[in-house]
Design an enzyme around this catalytic site. Structure first.
Site, PDB file in Angstrom:
ATOM      1  N   ASP A   9     -47.430 -91.976 -50.098  1.00  0.00           N
ATOM      2  CA  ASP A   9     -47.026 -93.150 -50.459  1.00  0.00           C
ATOM      3  C   ASP A   9     -46.378 -93.003 -51.913  1.00  0.00           C
ATOM      4  O   ASP A   9     -46.121 -91.599 -52.091  1.00  0.00           O
ATOM      5  CB  ASP A   9     -48.224 -94.353 -50.917  1.00  0.00           C
ATOM      6  CG  ASP A   9     -49.178 -93.753 -51.913  1.00  0.00           C
ATOM      7  OD1 ASP A   9     -49.016 -92.657 -52.601  1.00  0.00           O
ATOM      8  OD2 ASP A   9     -50.282 -94.558 -52.447  1.00  0.00           O
ATOM      9  N   CYS A  66     -51.673 -89.296 -51.417  1.00  0.00           N
ATOM     10  CA  CYS A  66     -51.592 -90.661 -52.313  1.00  0.00           C
ATOM     11  C   CYS A  66     -52.101 -90.267 -53.626  1.00  0.00           C
ATOM     12  O   CYS A  66     -52.344 -89.174 -54.340  1.00  0.00           O
ATOM     13  CB  CYS A  66     -52.426 -91.655 -51.507  1.00  0.00           C
ATOM     14  SG  CYS A  66     -54.098 -91.506 -51.260  1.00  0.00           S
ATOM     15  N   THR A  68     -55.259 -90.480 -55.041  1.00  0.00           N
ATOM     16  CA  THR A  68     -56.656 -89.589 -55.099  1.00  0.00           C
ATOM     17  C   THR A  68     -56.601 -88.744 -53.534  1.00  0.00           C
ATOM     18  O   THR A  68     -57.327 -87.973 -53.825  1.00  0.00           O
ATOM     19  CB  THR A  68     -57.635 -90.553 -55.261  1.00  0.00           C
ATOM     20  OG1 THR A  68     -57.529 -91.710 -54.001  1.00  0.00           O
ATOM     21  CG2 THR A  68     -57.908 -91.379 -56.522  1.00  0.00           C
ATOM     22  N   HIS A  99     -65.461 -75.432 -41.061  1.00  0.00           N
ATOM     23  CA  HIS A  99     -66.731 -76.225 -40.515  1.00  0.00           C
ATOM     24  C   HIS A  99     -66.187 -77.446 -40.002  1.00  0.00           C
ATOM     25  O   HIS A  99     -66.834 -77.901 -38.969  1.00  0.00           O
ATOM     26  CB  HIS A  99     -67.613 -76.436 -41.832  1.00  0.00           C
ATOM     27  CG  HIS A  99     -68.457 -75.128 -42.044  1.00  0.00           C
ATOM     28  ND1 HIS A  99     -69.293 -75.134 -42.828  1.00  0.00           N
ATOM     29  CD2 HIS A  99     -67.959 -73.902 -41.945  1.00  0.00           C
ATOM     30  CE1 HIS A  99     -69.886 -73.941 -43.098  1.00  0.00           C
ATOM     31  NE2 HIS A  99     -69.016 -73.170 -42.504  1.00  0.00           N
ATOM     32  N   HIS A 134     -70.629 -75.089 -35.187  1.00  0.00           N
ATOM     33  CA  HIS A 134     -69.591 -76.265 -35.885  1.00  0.00           C
ATOM     34  C   HIS A 134     -68.637 -76.713 -34.586  1.00  0.00           C
ATOM     35  O   HIS A 134     -68.496 -77.957 -34.754  1.00  0.00           O
ATOM     36  CB  HIS A 134     -68.444 -75.264 -36.614  1.00  0.00           C
ATOM     37  CG  HIS A 134     -69.228 -74.703 -37.899  1.00  0.00           C
ATOM     38  ND1 HIS A 134     -69.784 -75.331 -38.825  1.00  0.00           N
ATOM     39  CD2 HIS A 134     -69.297 -73.610 -38.129  1.00  0.00           C
ATOM     40  CE1 HIS A 134     -70.448 -74.624 -39.739  1.00  0.00           C
ATOM     41  NE2 HIS A 134     -69.995 -73.311 -39.333  1.00  0.00           N
TER      42      HIS A 134
HETATM   43  C1  RB5 Z   1     -51.637 -96.651 -55.391  1.00  0.00           C
HETATM   44  O1  RB5 Z   1     -51.698 -97.029 -56.518  1.00  0.00           O
HETATM   45  C2  RB5 Z   1     -53.089 -95.889 -55.003  1.00  0.00           C
HETATM   46  O2  RB5 Z   1     -54.096 -96.902 -55.191  1.00  0.00           O
HETATM   47  C3  RB5 Z   1     -52.991 -95.049 -53.711  1.00  0.00           C
HETATM   48  O3  RB5 Z   1     -52.126 -94.137 -53.997  1.00  0.00           O
HETATM   49  C4  RB5 Z   1     -54.312 -94.249 -53.345  1.00  0.00           C
HETATM   50  O4  RB5 Z   1     -54.622 -93.641 -54.552  1.00  0.00           O
HETATM   51  C5  RB5 Z   1     -55.129 -94.842 -52.509  1.00  0.00           C
HETATM   52  O5  RB5 Z   1     -56.052 -94.438 -52.262  1.00  0.00           O
END
Ligand code: RB5
Length: 149
Positions: A9, A66, A68, A99, A134
């Protein structure tokens, strides 16, 4: 060398471009499924594209970025056949491959440095699934897919 689908994203866009370049340098074939610019967009759209491309065997592996890595992994794991793992260190990347047989790697665009993330990518690509206990556990995960359909 693998055929790898990549997607992000807006929060992972810059990291996606860097990872794509790195993969090409390593000799992989990269299929970039977007997003095409840093304009705000919704991560499930790109998680779906990459996960379907791996599930339908158009690509062997997928990488999603994204903010995180968490949203991408939640969304990608809805597609049957996908084992998406958020990894943040060489150790977690190796475990995910050996694993958990992770076929999609989910990474943060906002949490770690480029070099940290590239080390994770390299370790995941260099690690191979381990058989034995596994494999048995992966087969149990596959049965969960069947129950869901
Ligand atoms: C976008 O602001 C953020 O929410 C997205 O990139 C992501 O971290 C969602 O898990």
């Amino acid at each position: 060398m693998s055929r790898i689908a990549i997607g992000s994203d807006h929060a992972g866009f810059r990291r996606k471009q860097e990872i794509r370049e790195y993969l090409v340098k390593l000799g992989h074939k990269v299929v970039d499924l977007g997003c095409p610019s840093p304009e705000r967009c919704d991560y499930p759209d790109y998680a779906r594209k990459v996960a379907e491309s791996v599930a339908k065997k158009r690509c062997e592996k997928g990488i999603l970025i994204c903010g995180t890595g968490i949203g991408m992994s939640i969304a990608a794991n809805k597609i049957p056949g996908i084992r998406a793992a958020v990894c943040w260190s060489p150790y977690t990347a190796r475990m995910a491959a050996e694993h958990n047989w992770a076929n999609v790697l989910c990474l943060p665009g906002r949490v770690q440095s480029t070099s940290q993330v590239l080390r994770v990518v390299r370790t995941w690509l260099d690690s191979k699934p381990e058989e034995g206990r596994h494999k048995r556990r992966i087969e149990k995960i596959s049965k969960l897919d069947i129950q869901r359909c």
